[in-house]
Design a protein around this motif. Structure first.
Motif, PDB file in Angstrom:
ATOM      1  N   VAL A 195      -4.879  94.647 -25.699  1.00  0.00           N
ATOM      2  CA  VAL A 195      -3.597  94.006 -25.393  1.00  0.00           C
ATOM      3  C   VAL A 195      -2.470  94.641 -26.197  1.00  0.00           C
ATOM      4  CG1 VAL A 195      -2.318  91.830 -25.369  1.00  0.00           C
ATOM      5  CG2 VAL A 195      -4.771  91.842 -24.860  1.00  0.00           C
ATOM      6  N   SER A 196      -1.356  94.891 -25.525  1.00  0.00           N
ATOM      7  CA  SER A 196      -0.163  95.444 -26.168  1.00  0.00           C
ATOM      8  C   SER A 196       1.033  94.536 -25.901  1.00  0.00           C
ATOM      9  CB  SER A 196       0.156  96.838 -25.625  1.00  0.00           C
ATOM     10  OG  SER A 196      -0.919  97.723 -25.800  1.00  0.00           O
ATOM     11  N   ASP A 197       1.992  94.545 -26.824  1.00  0.00           N
ATOM     12  CA  ASP A 197       3.291  93.908 -26.606  1.00  0.00           C
ATOM     13  C   ASP A 197       4.316  95.014 -26.365  1.00  0.00           C
ATOM     14  OD1 ASP A 197       2.423  91.282 -26.993  1.00  0.00           O
ATOM     15  OD2 ASP A 197       2.616  91.459 -29.167  1.00  0.00           O
ATOM     16  N   ILE A 198       5.147  94.830 -25.349  1.00  0.00           N
ATOM     17  CA  ILE A 198       6.113  95.864 -24.983  1.00  0.00           C
ATOM     18  C   ILE A 198       7.523  95.285 -24.993  1.00  0.00           C
ATOM     19  CG2 ILE A 198       6.834  97.495 -23.204  1.00  0.00           C
ATOM     20  CD1 ILE A 198       3.962  97.522 -22.199  1.00  0.00           C
ATOM     21  N   HIS A 199       8.395  95.879 -25.787  1.00  0.00           N
ATOM     22  CA  HIS A 199       9.810  95.511 -25.834  1.00  0.00           C
ATOM     23  C   HIS A 199      10.595  96.552 -25.032  1.00  0.00           C
ATOM     24  CE1 HIS A 199       9.182  92.646 -29.235  1.00  0.00           C
ATOM     25  NE2 HIS A 199       8.146  93.447 -29.448  1.00  0.00           N
ATOM     26  N   ILE A 200      11.392  96.081 -24.105  1.00  0.00           N
ATOM     27  CA  ILE A 200      12.094  96.981 -23.188  1.00  0.00           C
ATOM     28  C   ILE A 200      13.594  96.956 -23.439  1.00  0.00           C
ATOM     29  CG2 ILE A 200      12.610  97.480 -20.769  1.00  0.00           C
ATOM     30  CD1 ILE A 200       9.947  96.312 -20.019  1.00  0.00           C
ATOM     31  N   LYS A 201      14.190  98.138 -23.513  1.00  0.00           N
ATOM     32  CA  LYS A 201      15.640  98.287 -23.591  1.00  0.00           C
ATOM     33  C   LYS A 201      16.122  99.117 -22.404  1.00  0.00           C
ATOM     34  CE  LYS A 201      16.148  98.248 -28.654  1.00  0.00           C
ATOM     35  NZ  LYS A 201      16.602  99.075 -29.807  1.00  0.00           N
ATOM     36  N   GLU A 202      17.163  98.637 -21.743  1.00  0.00           N
ATOM     37  CA  GLU A 202      17.796  99.435 -20.697  1.00  0.00           C
ATOM     38  C   GLU A 202      18.877 100.272 -21.365  1.00  0.00           C
ATOM     39  OE1 GLU A 202      18.849  97.628 -16.962  1.00  0.00           O
ATOM     40  OE2 GLU A 202      17.594  95.877 -17.417  1.00  0.00           O
ATOM     41  N   LYS A 203      18.735 101.588 -21.292  1.00  0.00           N
ATOM     42  CA  LYS A 203      19.662 102.497 -21.974  1.00  0.00           C
ATOM     43  C   LYS A 203      20.847 102.894 -21.097  1.00  0.00           C
ATOM     44  CE  LYS A 203      18.420 104.006 -25.527  1.00  0.00           C
ATOM     45  NZ  LYS A 203      18.600 103.491 -26.912  1.00  0.00           N
ATOM     46  N   GLY A 204      20.764 102.567 -19.811  1.00  0.00           N
ATOM     47  CA  GLY A 204      21.818 102.957 -18.878  1.00  0.00           C
ATOM     48  C   GLY A 204      21.479 104.234 -18.147  1.00  0.00           C
TER      49      GLY A 204
END
Length: 304
Positions: free
Chosen positions: A238-247
């Motif tokens: 199991v992994s935790d994924i943090h997502i950022k939209e960079k544009g």
């Protein structure tokens, strides 16, 4: 003789008391929310609310609070949204510092199609849930409200652009040197309910590789990914994924996971070139440095 009379009187008293207890038990079989519902049907909402004021308990009863149960019964079974709204508002007035009344009213607003108002009440519920002393109850209440809010704000669908069938060309990097990796394919689709992604990875020659299940966790505002190998009995990783939209179609994923009992991290940089082409880079922390090191670069091309 006197003793016999006293004994008979005692027996009579016991029978009366037991009879009263049985009567009380019969009375309690009908819950207050059901009595309120019957009163609405017979004499209207105003009389039902008078009954509630007379019989309500001093302590908040959570999900079993009579007005909460009554509101859902009116909303879901009778489809009487107007009366249900009055009941849910009354619950908020009765318990303005409790989280669930706002969550329940948010559900009513969704039924009415008033999504923006519903969002405000789910946010209010999540904020008030922080005051719940019991940790499990606090997380459950907060998760419920944030999950509804996430769906309304489409947070759980940030990865929509990945759905489809893809051909993958990739190059691995070891000590900065490119290493060819055989081509593969991925099929990415939503499970029923359309909020959980299923990723099926197949190696060259249609050989099974692995699967990933990706779901949004509203409580932590992260995605959780479960990795299952098709060939190695390693269980579920199991992994935790943090997502950022960079544009400009670029996304950055920070993945936290455990490997062989050790905490690991990877960075994924995904560039959406167009609807049919995606570039995906995988980087890991460079040993002895604060920098990231490229270990894999993939080109996704949508199958015709």
């Amino acid at each position: 003789m006197k003793k016999e009379i006293i004994f008979r009187r005692l027996i009579s008293l016991v029978i009366i008391l037991c009879g009263g207890l049985v009567f009380a038990q019969e009375e309690n079989k009908t819950s207050l929310d059901e009595k309120l519902y019957q009163e609405i049907k017979s004499n209207g909402l105003e009389e039902a609310m008078k009954m509630y004021e007379k019989h309500k308990t001093a302590a908040y009863e959570g999900l079993q609070e009579p007005l909460n149960l009554l509101g859902y019964k009116l909303m879901m079974e009778d489809k009487d949204l107007e009366t249900a709204e009055i009941v849910f508002k009354a619950q908020i007035e009765e318990y303005p510092e409790q989280a669930n009344p706002y969550d329940s009213y948010g559900d009513l607003l969704l039924e009415k199609g008033e999504k923006e108002k519903a969002k405000k009440h789910f946010k209010k519920s999540a904020e008030l849930a922080e005051n719940i002393q019991d940790e499990a109850e606090r997380n459950e209440m907060k998760q419920a409200s944030l999950s509804k809010l996430a769906r309304l704000e489409n947070k759980h669908r940030k990865l929509d652009f990945l759905t489809g069938d893809w051909e993958i060309t990739q190059t691995g990097y070891r000590d900065g040197q490119p290493v060819d990796i055989p081509k593969s394919t991925q099929s990415i689709s939503y499970l029923p309910g359309e909020s959980v992604l299923r990723v099926t990875h197949t190696k060259e020659g249609n050989t099974a590789c692995c699967e990933r299940i990706v779901a949004y966790d509203a409580l932590d505002d992260t995605y959780e990914m479960a990795y299952i190998s098709a060939v190695n009995p390693n269980g579920i990783q199991v992994s935790d994924i943090h997502i950022k939209e960079k544009g400009n179609g670029e996304y950055e994923f920070i993945e936290d996971y455990t490997q062989n009992g050790e905490q690991k991290q990877a960075k994924h940089i995904i560039s959406k070139k167009d609807q049919d082409h995606i570039e995906w880079q995988v980087l890991i922390p460079k040993e002895g440095s604060q920098n990231w090191e490229l270990v894999n670069k993939m080109e996704f091309k949508r199958k015709a």
